[in-house]
Structure formats: C-alpha cells, structure tokens
Design a protein around this motif. Structure first.
Motif, PDB file in Angstrom:
ATOM      1  N   SER A   1      46.592  34.448  59.871  1.00 54.20           N
ATOM      2  CA  SER A   1      47.422  35.463  59.212  1.00 54.20           C
ATOM      3  C   SER A   1      46.606  36.377  58.306  1.00 54.20           C
ATOM      4  N   ILE A   2      47.275  37.459  57.869  1.00 52.80           N
ATOM      5  CA  ILE A   2      46.681  38.488  57.010  1.00 52.80           C
ATOM      6  C   ILE A   2      47.580  38.693  55.806  1.00 52.80           C
ATOM      7  N   LEU A   3      46.962  38.837  54.629  1.00 51.21           N
ATOM      8  CA  LEU A   3      47.703  39.112  53.401  1.00 51.21           C
ATOM      9  C   LEU A   3      47.357  40.506  52.894  1.00 51.21           C
ATOM     10  N   LEU A   4      48.374  41.292  52.538  1.00 53.23           N
ATOM     11  CA  LEU A   4      48.186  42.629  51.973  1.00 53.23           C
ATOM     12  C   LEU A   4      48.783  42.658  50.570  1.00 53.23           C
ATOM     13  N   ASN A   5      48.032  43.181  49.613  1.00 49.12           N
ATOM     14  CA  ASN A   5      48.577  43.326  48.259  1.00 49.12           C
ATOM     15  C   ASN A   5      48.314  44.731  47.735  1.00 49.12           C
ATOM     16  N   THR A   6      49.361  45.539  47.732  1.00 55.12           N
ATOM     17  CA  THR A   6      49.313  46.870  47.113  1.00 55.12           C
ATOM     18  C   THR A   6      50.238  46.914  45.903  1.00 55.12           C
ATOM     19  N   ALA A   7      50.651  45.752  45.415  1.00 53.46           N
ATOM     20  CA  ALA A   7      51.629  45.689  44.324  1.00 53.46           C
ATOM     21  C   ALA A   7      50.931  45.697  42.965  1.00 53.46           C
ATOM     22  N   ARG A   8      50.594  44.529  42.473  1.00 53.42           N
ATOM     23  CA  ARG A   8      49.911  44.405  41.196  1.00 53.42           C
ATOM     24  C   ARG A   8      48.963  43.219  41.231  1.00 53.42           C
ATOM     25  N   GLY A   9      47.796  43.394  40.579  1.00 55.88           N
ATOM     26  CA  GLY A   9      46.920  42.267  40.383  1.00 55.88           C
ATOM     27  C   GLY A   9      47.611  41.261  39.479  1.00 55.88           C
ATOM     28  N   GLY A  10      47.375  39.985  39.713  1.00 55.20           N
ATOM     29  CA  GLY A  10      48.039  38.956  38.924  1.00 55.20           C
ATOM     30  C   GLY A  10      49.147  38.275  39.686  1.00 55.20           C
ATOM     31  N   ILE A  11      49.725  38.954  40.667  1.00 54.80           N
ATOM     32  CA  ILE A  11      50.745  38.314  41.495  1.00 54.80           C
ATOM     33  C   ILE A  11      50.085  37.324  42.446  1.00 54.80           C
ATOM     34  N   VAL A  12      48.936  37.718  42.991  1.00 58.94           N
ATOM     35  CA  VAL A  12      48.156  36.844  43.864  1.00 58.94           C
ATOM     36  C   VAL A  12      46.992  36.279  43.060  1.00 58.94           C
ATOM     37  N   ASP A  13      46.806  34.979  43.099  1.00 55.94           N
ATOM     38  CA  ASP A  13      45.683  34.319  42.429  1.00 55.94           C
ATOM     39  C   ASP A  13      44.401  34.691  43.177  1.00 55.94           C
ATOM     40  N   GLU A  14      43.573  35.550  42.570  1.00 59.36           N
ATOM     41  CA  GLU A  14      42.390  36.057  43.269  1.00 59.36           C
ATOM     42  C   GLU A  14      41.378  34.964  43.580  1.00 59.36           C
ATOM     43  N   GLN A  15      41.214  34.011  42.684  1.00 63.26           N
ATOM     44  CA  GLN A  15      40.266  32.928  42.961  1.00 63.26           C
ATOM     45  C   GLN A  15      40.759  32.063  44.110  1.00 63.26           C
ATOM     46  N   ALA A  16      42.048  31.763  44.120  1.00 65.95           N
ATOM     47  CA  ALA A  16      42.610  30.982  45.219  1.00 65.95           C
ATOM     48  C   ALA A  16      42.477  31.741  46.536  1.00 65.95           C
ATOM     49  N   LEU A  17      42.664  33.061  46.474  1.00 63.98           N
ATOM     50  CA  LEU A  17      42.530  33.883  47.675  1.00 63.98           C
ATOM     51  C   LEU A  17      41.083  33.896  48.158  1.00 63.98           C
ATOM     52  N   ALA A  18      40.144  34.029  47.241  1.00 65.97           N
ATOM     53  CA  ALA A  18      38.726  34.023  47.613  1.00 65.97           C
ATOM     54  C   ALA A  18      38.335  32.685  48.226  1.00 65.97           C
ATOM     55  N   ASP A  19      38.818  31.605  47.648  1.00 68.45           N
ATOM     56  CA  ASP A  19      38.514  30.284  48.194  1.00 68.45           C
ATOM     57  C   ASP A  19      39.088  30.137  49.601  1.00 68.45           C
ATOM     58  N   ALA A  20      40.280  30.660  49.808  1.00 60.61           N
ATOM     59  CA  ALA A  20      40.897  30.587  51.133  1.00 60.61           C
ATOM     60  C   ALA A  20      40.089  31.365  52.167  1.00 60.61           C
ATOM     61  N   LEU A  21      39.629  32.540  51.788  1.00 60.81           N
ATOM     62  CA  LEU A  21      38.905  33.404  52.715  1.00 60.81           C
ATOM     63  C   LEU A  21      37.502  32.886  53.027  1.00 60.81           C
ATOM     64  N   THR A  22      36.985  32.005  52.208  1.00 62.27           N
ATOM     65  CA  THR A  22      35.650  31.445  52.461  1.00 62.27           C
ATOM     66  C   THR A  22      35.717  30.040  53.041  1.00 62.27           C
ATOM     67  N   THR A  23      36.925  29.572  53.366  1.00 61.46           N
ATOM     68  CA  THR A  23      37.104  28.259  53.985  1.00 61.46           C
ATOM     69  C   THR A  23      37.426  28.449  55.461  1.00 61.46           C
ATOM     70  N   PRO A  24      36.509  28.104  56.359  1.00 54.85           N
ATOM     71  CA  PRO A  24      36.709  28.378  57.794  1.00 54.85           C
ATOM     72  C   PRO A  24      37.976  27.766  58.379  1.00 54.85           C
ATOM     73  N   THR A  25      38.413  26.635  57.833  1.00 57.02           N
ATOM     74  CA  THR A  25      39.598  25.970  58.387  1.00 57.02           C
ATOM     75  C   THR A  25      40.904  26.449  57.765  1.00 57.02           C
ATOM     76  N   HIS A  26      40.831  27.378  56.837  1.00 50.77           N
ATOM     77  CA  HIS A  26      42.047  27.846  56.177  1.00 50.77           C
ATOM     78  C   HIS A  26      42.834  28.744  57.118  1.00 50.77           C
TER      79      HIS A  26
END
Length: 352
Positions: free
Chosen positions: A259-284
């Motif tokens: 899947s793909i996540l798009l955020n054009t709303a506001r920073g803070g709604i999506v946990d950026e560290q959690a998102l970065a960890d997800a994007l760097t985990t091959p099995t995510h």
C-alpha cells in the motif's frame, strides 16, 4: 475615526501581492507590511510608499514577532498570516496587553487550518481567529493525485535515471489507478474533491469520516477497516488533540500489503518516525509514502523520512496554486475587515 491597524506577517507572493494589498487598503485598513518574505522588498517599498508602513523581521522568531507587534506601545487590531506562523500564548498575551493603544482583536489565516494558533489562549484574550476553509480544496486534491501517480509509475526514479544517461525500464508492470482502492481519512472539502476526481479516474473510493451519513462514497466502520482494505490511503484531517498521532505504528502495520500512504493534511497526524521505520522494513506492508506536511517545517524542517528512496517529500506546497492562493488571500482580507467592522455573519471562526 482612526482606521484599524493590520500587520501582514507574510504577504501573498508574486503578482498576487498587489491584489492582496489593494484589497486590504480598499477596506480602509492601515497596513504594515513585513518585507522579510517579499521577493523584491526594495521595489515593493518604492511602489507602495506613502500608502502603508513597512517592517522587516522573522515572524517565526517569537521574540521578534512580539517586539514588532507591540512596537512603541501602539499595537495592531489584526494580524494576517499565510504560512502558519506560530501564534502562541506568550504572543497573544503581549498583543492584547491593556497598555497598548490598539489591542489585537482578529487573526486571519489565508489558508485552511488554524493549528498554528493557540485557540484557547486566543479565546481567553478575546481574539477572534478566522481562516479560509475550502480555498485550496481543488489544489490539494489534484496534488494528492499527482503524488499517487508519481509513486505508482515510479516517476522520480525514472526521471533520475534519464538525467544520469541511463535508460531504465520498469522491473514489473505498473498498476493503473482503476486497479486501486483509495481510502480517504476525513471527508471535508478536500476529501470530497479528491473523492470526485478519483472516482472519475475509475478508482474505487471509500472513506472513514465522523459523518458517514453525509458521505458521497462508501464508508468503513473503523479506521482499521479502511487501512486494511485500501491500496492507497490519503489523509485529509485538521490537526487537533484528537488527530495528533492518529496514524502510528499499529495503524501502519494494519495496512494492505504493497500500500501507499499520502499526507497533504498536517504534520503530526502521522508519526514520522513510525512511518520512516515502516518504509525501511522490507517485510512491512507499506510500500511507499508521499508527504507534503511535517511536524517541523520552514527553518525548523527536519524529518526521519529525509533520504528514504520510497518517500516522496515536498515542502507543504499542495495548496499553492494561483487560483487557490488568490481565493485565500482576498477572502482572508474580507474576513478580517468584516470582523473588525462588527460584521461576523458568514465569516468562518475557529473555536478552541
């Protein structure tokens, strides 16, 4: 009667600057223009000399902002912002000090959202906060589709390869939009604009909203259900104490594989560290993300997403089209003048 004083923290860019300033002056306001983010400050000063006052300071520096707002003990009746300059409790207390000749009464944002203002403090100090919801709905909806197309067709990598003299071809066939299910979190003006455009392009669209009975598209019973059944998830919510951190590790892990996540709303709604960890985990399950808004922006910009090849990052530009910015600037001027003139009917006001 002395005209109401307004301090313009960050004026509209380019040719729109003149239209915004003329609108403010037409309303009989006494304008002080901050030249810090004006492209041609010398030319602007020369063109408008005698019609307004000028200053030059970093509005994102709270001490400088307070000093300019209360300079010489005069004060301003209104503040106009475009780029979301933080207006917190200390500023609001200083700008409404009883010792000022003119206490702050109105804050106007030429754009959607008021998360940059401490609304509770504004209410305590008697300051009305207005903005221009819907002014950028079409622009942001189109940008979300641009993000999606860029990621599904891998445009950044192909562009980079071509510029390096390499002829790259896809390792696997790309998907078409009509093959995908789009899940929209928040079905306000922008969410509805995106839903209409995505439907026209053949996408199956569903939403998670507080008012499902009013939704023009199918709705899910829960956020988890939306995340688990959507190929693409697009966030379109205001940043509030309820939505901060709404998309975290648990939510990202529940997304559909690939899947793909798009955020054009506001920073803070999506946990950026959690998102970065997800994007760097091959099995995510999350394959890629496009982010236009961040927890820290402008001079404070820093994000754990920087440098990730499957993260498409842009500097909060989704709503920056000529049409959207013109609508926002002129509507904001009208709202401020109406509130200062005691005509609040039909003016959108943000409450704590």
């Amino acid at each position: 009667m002395e005209p109401s004083r307004i301090l313009v923290l960050d004026a509209a860019p380019g040719e729109l600057l003149a239209r915004e300033l003329e609108r403010l002056l037409d309303h009989g306001l006494s304008v002080t223009l901050n030249l810090r983010r004006v492209a041609d400050p010398a030319g602007t000063r020369a063109a408008w000399a005698g019609r307004m006052r000028f200053t030059d300071f970093d509005a994102f520096d709270e001490s400088a902002l307070i000093a300019e707002t209360v300079r010489d003990g005069i004060g301003h009746h209104a503040i106009k912002s475009r780029a979301g300059v933080p207006l917190r409790a200390a500023f609001l207390a200083a700008a409404t000090d009883a010792a000022l000749t003119h206490r702050l009464r109105v804050i106007g944002r030429a754009g959607a959202g008021t998360d940059h203002v401490d609304l509770a403090a504004a209410a305590r100090h008697g300051v009305t906060v207005t903005h221009t919801p819907g002014s950028n709905a079409n622009a942001v909806a189109e940008f979300a589709l641009a993000q999606l197309l860029a990621l599904t067709r891998n445009l950044p990598d192909h562009n980079s390869a071509a510029h390096q003299g390499r002829w790259s071809t896809p390792s696997a066939p790309a998907v078409e939009l009509s093959d995908l299910t789009l899940g929209i979190i928040g079905l306000g003006r922008i969410g509805r604009a995106l839903a209409a455009r995505a439907t026209a392009l053949g996408m199956r669209v569903q939403s998670h909203t507080r008012r499902p009975a009013e939704s023009p598209v199918a709705t899910t019973d829960s956020l988890h259900a939306l995340l688990a059944t959507s190929d693409v998830v697009s966030v379109h919510l205001p940043l509030t104490h309820r939505t901060r951190g709404l998309i975290g590790r648990t939510e990202l892990a529940s997304m559909r594989p690939g899947s793909i996540l798009l955020n054009t709303a506001r920073g803070g709604i999506v946990d950026e560290q959690a998102l970065a960890d997800a994007l760097t985990t091959p099995t995510h399950p999350l394959a890629a993300a496009a982010v236009d808004t961040f927890e820290h922006e402008h001079a404070r910009f820093a994000s754990p997403l920087s440098g990730l090849p499957n993260a498409l990052l842009t500097p909060h530009i989704a709503g920056m089209t000529g049409s959207a910015m013109t609508t926002a600037a002129l509507r904001c001027a009208d709202h401020i003048a109406a509130l200062l003139g005691g005509r609040p009917d039909a003016v959108p006001v943000a409450l704590p």
